[in-house]
Design a protein around this motif. Structure first.
Motif, PDB file in Angstrom:
ATOM      1  N   ASN A  45      21.750   4.796  35.376  1.00 47.09           N
ATOM      2  CA  ASN A  45      21.510   4.501  36.792  1.00 47.09           C
ATOM      3  C   ASN A  45      20.063   4.021  36.909  1.00 47.09           C
ATOM      4  O   ASN A  45      19.181   4.761  37.334  1.00 47.09           O
ATOM      5  N   PRO A  93      16.601   1.972  38.095  1.00 39.46           N
ATOM      6  CA  PRO A  93      16.048   1.657  39.424  1.00 39.46           C
ATOM      7  C   PRO A  93      16.488   0.263  39.860  1.00 39.46           C
ATOM      8  O   PRO A  93      16.415  -0.693  39.079  1.00 39.46           O
ATOM      9  N   GLN A 150      26.332   5.609  51.298  1.00 34.15           N
ATOM     10  CA  GLN A 150      25.933   7.002  51.528  1.00 34.15           C
ATOM     11  C   GLN A 150      26.372   7.980  50.440  1.00 34.15           C
ATOM     12  O   GLN A 150      26.548   9.166  50.684  1.00 34.15           O
ATOM     13  N   PHE A 190      24.426   8.403  47.742  1.00 36.34           N
ATOM     14  CA  PHE A 190      23.182   8.914  47.178  1.00 36.34           C
ATOM     15  C   PHE A 190      22.357   9.622  48.249  1.00 36.34           C
ATOM     16  O   PHE A 190      22.421   9.282  49.427  1.00 36.34           O
ATOM     17  N   TYR A 191      21.559  10.575  47.823  1.00 33.90           N
ATOM     18  CA  TYR A 191      20.689  11.274  48.761  1.00 33.90           C
ATOM     19  C   TYR A 191      19.419  10.489  49.034  1.00 33.90           C
ATOM     20  O   TYR A 191      18.759  10.698  50.038  1.00 33.90           O
ATOM     21  N   SER A 192      19.080   9.562  48.144  1.00 33.06           N
ATOM     22  CA  SER A 192      17.819   8.828  48.290  1.00 33.06           C
ATOM     23  C   SER A 192      17.990   7.502  49.017  1.00 33.06           C
ATOM     24  O   SER A 192      17.078   7.030  49.687  1.00 33.06           O
ATOM     25  N   VAL A 193      19.153   6.857  48.879  1.00 40.51           N
ATOM     26  CA  VAL A 193      19.412   5.574  49.538  1.00 40.51           C
ATOM     27  C   VAL A 193      20.812   5.593  50.131  1.00 40.51           C
ATOM     28  O   VAL A 193      21.691   6.321  49.671  1.00 40.51           O
ATOM     29  N   THR A 194      21.029   4.773  51.174  1.00 41.60           N
ATOM     30  CA  THR A 194      22.335   4.732  51.821  1.00 41.60           C
ATOM     31  C   THR A 194      23.139   3.495  51.436  1.00 41.60           C
ATOM     32  O   THR A 194      24.297   3.379  51.818  1.00 41.60           O
ATOM     33  N   LYS A 252      25.127  12.245  56.914  1.00 42.54           N
ATOM     34  CA  LYS A 252      24.441  11.244  56.101  1.00 42.54           C
ATOM     35  C   LYS A 252      25.013  11.051  54.707  1.00 42.54           C
ATOM     36  O   LYS A 252      24.661  10.092  54.033  1.00 42.54           O
ATOM     37  N   HIS A 253      25.857  11.951  54.261  1.00 41.12           N
ATOM     38  CA  HIS A 253      26.254  11.919  52.854  1.00 41.12           C
ATOM     39  C   HIS A 253      27.772  11.917  52.672  1.00 41.12           C
ATOM     40  O   HIS A 253      28.483  12.650  53.348  1.00 41.12           O
TER      41      HIS A 253
END
Length: 228
Positions: free
Chosen positions: A3, A5, A88, A90-94, A127-128
């Motif tokens: 995964n 960046p 949604q 991932f917790y870091s990006v949507t 959000k998730h």
């Protein structure tokens, strides 16, 4: 599995111009997505597999030679499957992402599985999103059936495309181009009956709305306020 960046810029291309990993083409300096892909392909064993998470843009980009690199990867028959995922996760990006499955020695040579899983999963909070065991099993079973050569296309969900068919789509790997749109069940309710039912329901909603409006006016008047 990897995964990396997403869309990493300034990854040091200027220092790696002649790196042996770029056998399929030099990745652009401004985006490392295809550098990651080529890096992993370079290190694959003869029958190795990669499960790779990437931003959706890598499916169709033509920027700075990326489209040409993607063409060479496809023509080398390395893409076994592409799975479009929902937002949604991932917790870091949507943003939505795509799973790439890259394989040397594919069981179904000259073919690629496309899955559109964008409508799958359930919201665990505002959000998730998460996948249920049933969702995961469906995806795994679809991939297994493809590898066995027994998979039938499901409109809007999965399709198998040949290298020629991908070439006809300008080597773009967006699953929606191949799986199409899900067919909805036909509505066999006669038009006149439907309109009668809908207008009756709408009339009831209007009546309820007027009742609520009068109740609100009455309550406001009771505390000294009047709607003008």
């Amino acid at each position: 599995m990897a995964n990396p960046p997403f869309n990493l810029s300034n990854w040091g291309q200027d220092k790696l111009q002649n790196d042996p990993r770029w056998g399929l083409g030099l990745p652009p300096a401004g985006n490392a997505n295809y550098a990651w892909i080529e890096h992993m392909i370079y290190h694959l064993a003869p029958n190795g597999k990669i499960g790779l998470v990437l931003a959706n843009g890598a499916l169709s980009t033509q920027t700075s030679g990326e489209g040409e690199i993607r063409r060479k990867i496809i023509e080398a028959d390395l893409i076994e499957g592409i799975v479009a995922m929902p937002t949604q996760l991932f917790y870091s990006v949507t943003i939505p992402v795509t799973l790439w499955f890259i394989t040397r020695g594919k069981k179904q040579t000259g073919k690629t599985l496309f899955i559109d899983a964008c409508s799958m999963g359930h919201m665990v909070d505002r959000k998730h999103r998460d996948f249920s065991e049933e969702d995961i099993t469906r995806l795994a079973d679809t991939f297994t059936a493809f590898q066995k050569g027994t998979l039938e296309d499901v409109k809007g969900f999965c399709a198998v495309a040949t290298t020629k068919q991908i070439a006809d789509q300008d080597y773009i790997l967006t699953p929606g181009r191949y799986v199409g749109i899900e067919e909805k069940a036909e509505d066999d309710e006669p038009f006149d009956d439907k309109m009668t039912r809908l207008t009756t329901e709408l009339g009831g909603m209007f009546a309820k709305s007027h009742e609520l409006e009068e109740e609100i006016k009455k309550n406001l008047a009771g505390i000294g306020f009047k709607i003008k």
